[in-house]
Design a protein around this motif. Structure first.
Motif, PDB file in Angstrom:
ATOM      1  N   THR A  18      14.497  21.852  18.410  1.00 42.82           N
ATOM      2  CA  THR A  18      15.006  20.543  18.815  1.00 42.82           C
ATOM      3  C   THR A  18      16.047  20.796  19.888  1.00 42.82           C
ATOM      4  O   THR A  18      16.853  21.716  19.760  1.00 42.82           O
ATOM      5  N   MET A  19      16.022  19.995  20.917  1.00 44.16           N
ATOM      6  CA  MET A  19      16.991  20.135  22.001  1.00 44.16           C
ATOM      7  C   MET A  19      17.610  18.770  22.264  1.00 44.16           C
ATOM      8  O   MET A  19      16.893  17.765  22.337  1.00 44.16           O
ATOM      9  N   ILE A  20      18.930  18.762  22.362  1.00 42.64           N
ATOM     10  CA  ILE A  20      19.669  17.513  22.531  1.00 42.64           C
ATOM     11  C   ILE A  20      20.629  17.658  23.698  1.00 42.64           C
ATOM     12  O   ILE A  20      21.289  18.688  23.835  1.00 42.64           O
ATOM     13  N   ILE A  21      20.714  16.617  24.516  1.00 42.57           N
ATOM     14  CA  ILE A  21      21.727  16.568  25.562  1.00 42.57           C
ATOM     15  C   ILE A  21      22.792  15.585  25.102  1.00 42.57           C
ATOM     16  O   ILE A  21      22.492  14.451  24.729  1.00 42.57           O
ATOM     17  N   TYR A  22      24.036  16.066  25.103  1.00 52.06           N
ATOM     18  CA  TYR A  22      25.189  15.265  24.709  1.00 52.06           C
ATOM     19  C   TYR A  22      26.034  14.948  25.924  1.00 52.06           C
ATOM     20  O   TYR A  22      26.177  15.771  26.831  1.00 52.06           O
TER      21      TYR A  22
ATOM     22  N   ILE B 147      14.724  15.899  22.536  1.00 50.54           N
ATOM     23  CA  ILE B 147      13.316  16.286  22.522  1.00 50.54           C
ATOM     24  C   ILE B 147      13.069  17.028  21.212  1.00 50.54           C
ATOM     25  O   ILE B 147      13.839  17.917  20.828  1.00 50.54           O
ATOM     26  N   THR B 148      12.030  16.613  20.523  1.00 50.78           N
ATOM     27  CA  THR B 148      11.723  17.126  19.189  1.00 50.78           C
ATOM     28  C   THR B 148      10.504  18.048  19.225  1.00 50.78           C
ATOM     29  O   THR B 148       9.775  18.078  20.219  1.00 50.78           O
ATOM     30  N   PRO B 149      10.277  18.800  18.148  1.00 55.58           N
ATOM     31  CA  PRO B 149       9.208  19.801  18.144  1.00 55.58           C
ATOM     32  C   PRO B 149       7.828  19.270  18.528  1.00 55.58           C
ATOM     33  O   PRO B 149       7.048  19.986  19.160  1.00 55.58           O
ATOM     34  N   ASP B 150       7.537  18.036  18.200  1.00 55.14           N
ATOM     35  CA  ASP B 150       6.216  17.482  18.512  1.00 55.14           C
ATOM     36  C   ASP B 150       6.002  17.273  20.011  1.00 55.14           C
ATOM     37  O   ASP B 150       4.863  17.065  20.450  1.00 55.14           O
ATOM     38  N   LYS B 151       7.064  17.353  20.796  1.00 54.71           N
ATOM     39  CA  LYS B 151       6.950  17.155  22.247  1.00 54.71           C
ATOM     40  C   LYS B 151       7.212  18.436  23.045  1.00 54.71           C
ATOM     41  O   LYS B 151       7.279  18.416  24.259  1.00 54.71           O
ATOM     42  N   ILE B 152       7.395  19.562  22.327  1.00 54.58           N
ATOM     43  CA  ILE B 152       7.698  20.828  23.000  1.00 54.58           C
ATOM     44  C   ILE B 152       6.579  21.830  22.721  1.00 54.58           C
ATOM     45  O   ILE B 152       6.387  22.258  21.590  1.00 54.58           O
ATOM     46  N   SER B 153       5.860  22.189  23.786  1.00 53.37           N
ATOM     47  CA  SER B 153       4.867  23.253  23.623  1.00 53.37           C
ATOM     48  C   SER B 153       5.037  24.343  24.673  1.00 53.37           C
ATOM     49  O   SER B 153       4.474  25.417  24.549  1.00 53.37           O
ATOM     50  N   SER B 154       5.848  24.046  25.703  1.00 50.73           N
ATOM     51  CA  SER B 154       6.043  25.026  26.769  1.00 50.73           C
ATOM     52  C   SER B 154       7.417  24.844  27.412  1.00 50.73           C
ATOM     53  O   SER B 154       8.087  23.832  27.206  1.00 50.73           O
ATOM     54  N   VAL B 155       7.788  25.818  28.217  1.00 51.46           N
ATOM     55  CA  VAL B 155       9.040  25.736  28.961  1.00 51.46           C
ATOM     56  C   VAL B 155       8.982  24.568  29.948  1.00 51.46           C
ATOM     57  O   VAL B 155      10.000  23.937  30.220  1.00 51.46           O
ATOM     58  N   ASP B 156       7.799  24.250  30.444  1.00 53.96           N
ATOM     59  CA  ASP B 156       7.656  23.111  31.351  1.00 53.96           C
ATOM     60  C   ASP B 156       8.074  21.811  30.663  1.00 53.96           C
ATOM     61  O   ASP B 156       8.701  20.950  31.287  1.00 53.96           O
ATOM     62  N   ASP B 157       7.734  21.667  29.379  1.00 56.56           N
ATOM     63  CA  ASP B 157       8.148  20.477  28.623  1.00 56.56           C
ATOM     64  C   ASP B 157       9.671  20.390  28.572  1.00 56.56           C
ATOM     65  O   ASP B 157      10.244  19.323  28.734  1.00 56.56           O
ATOM     66  N   VAL B 158      10.306  21.534  28.352  1.00 54.07           N
ATOM     67  CA  VAL B 158      11.772  21.579  28.278  1.00 54.07           C
ATOM     68  C   VAL B 158      12.366  21.251  29.646  1.00 54.07           C
ATOM     69  O   VAL B 158      13.311  20.465  29.754  1.00 54.07           O
TER      70      VAL B 158
ATOM     71  N   GLU C 272      33.659  18.592  29.482  1.00 54.89           N
ATOM     72  CA  GLU C 272      33.757  17.674  30.618  1.00 54.89           C
ATOM     73  C   GLU C 272      32.380  17.405  31.231  1.00 54.89           C
ATOM     74  O   GLU C 272      32.179  16.376  31.854  1.00 54.89           O
ATOM     75  N   LYS C 273      31.444  18.345  31.065  1.00 57.21           N
ATOM     76  CA  LYS C 273      30.082  18.183  31.563  1.00 57.21           C
ATOM     77  C   LYS C 273      29.172  17.792  30.399  1.00 57.21           C
ATOM     78  O   LYS C 273      29.472  18.087  29.246  1.00 57.21           O
ATOM     79  N   PRO C 274      28.041  17.159  30.685  1.00 57.22           N
ATOM     80  CA  PRO C 274      27.047  16.970  29.632  1.00 57.22           C
ATOM     81  C   PRO C 274      26.624  18.347  29.099  1.00 57.22           C
ATOM     82  O   PRO C 274      26.680  19.340  29.830  1.00 57.22           O
ATOM     83  N   VAL C 275      26.204  18.389  27.842  1.00 57.27           N
ATOM     84  CA  VAL C 275      25.842  19.666  27.215  1.00 57.27           C
ATOM     85  C   VAL C 275      24.423  19.601  26.649  1.00 57.27           C
ATOM     86  O   VAL C 275      24.100  18.714  25.860  1.00 57.27           O
ATOM     87  N   PHE C 276      23.603  20.550  27.074  1.00 57.03           N
ATOM     88  CA  PHE C 276      22.260  20.740  26.530  1.00 57.03           C
ATOM     89  C   PHE C 276      22.397  21.721  25.373  1.00 57.03           C
ATOM     90  O   PHE C 276      22.910  22.825  25.557  1.00 57.03           O
ATOM     91  N   VAL C 277      21.965  21.318  24.181  1.00 54.41           N
ATOM     92  CA  VAL C 277      22.043  22.213  23.017  1.00 54.41           C
ATOM     93  C   VAL C 277      20.634  22.518  22.527  1.00 54.41           C
ATOM     94  O   VAL C 277      19.858  21.605  22.223  1.00 54.41           O
TER      95      VAL C 277
END
Length: 109
Positions: free
Chosen positions: A74-78, A87-98, A17-22
């Motif tokens: 890789t992180m996806i919100i559904y 967000i793909t590996p080329d855009k993730i270098s830190s928790v701040d990016d996430v 029922e809620k959006p899901v971050f995977v």
């Protein structure tokens, strides 16, 4: 954070029922393992509007391939069965990016 498998992915993600971050991660992905504690903290911070889950692709490779996950992390919100943000590996270098990735969607809810 919900641990996803090939058996519960559809129920936990597509029927939520809620959006899901995977968070798609793997045992041998050093960046994934380094980010994991921070992502767990973010799940506590944003769980009022977003459900958080993770999928170890080492155990569910076909599920990851079906979702077109080509690199880690890789992180996806559904929302429903739709991918609304990726967000793909080329855009993730830190928790701040996430966190910035999560905030962009979170602020629209």
């Amino acid at each position: 954070m919900v641990e996803l498998t090939k058996d519960n992915f559809e129920e936990e993600v597509f029927k939520s029922e809620k959006p899901v971050f995977v968070d798609f991660w793997g045992d041998k992905c050093k960046v994934c393992l380094r980010l994991m504690p921070g992502v767990n903290e973010l799940s506590k911070k944003y769980s009022d509007k977003i459900k958080f889950a993770s999928l170890n692709i080492s155990m569910s490779r076909r599920t990851a391939i079906a979702q077109r996950v080509l690199g880690l992390p890789t992180m996806i919100i559904y929302s429903g069965a739709e991918k609304v943000s990726i967000i793909t590996p080329d855009k993730i270098s830190s928790v701040d990016d996430v966190e910035n990735f999560i905030k962009e969607y979170y602020n629209t809810l």
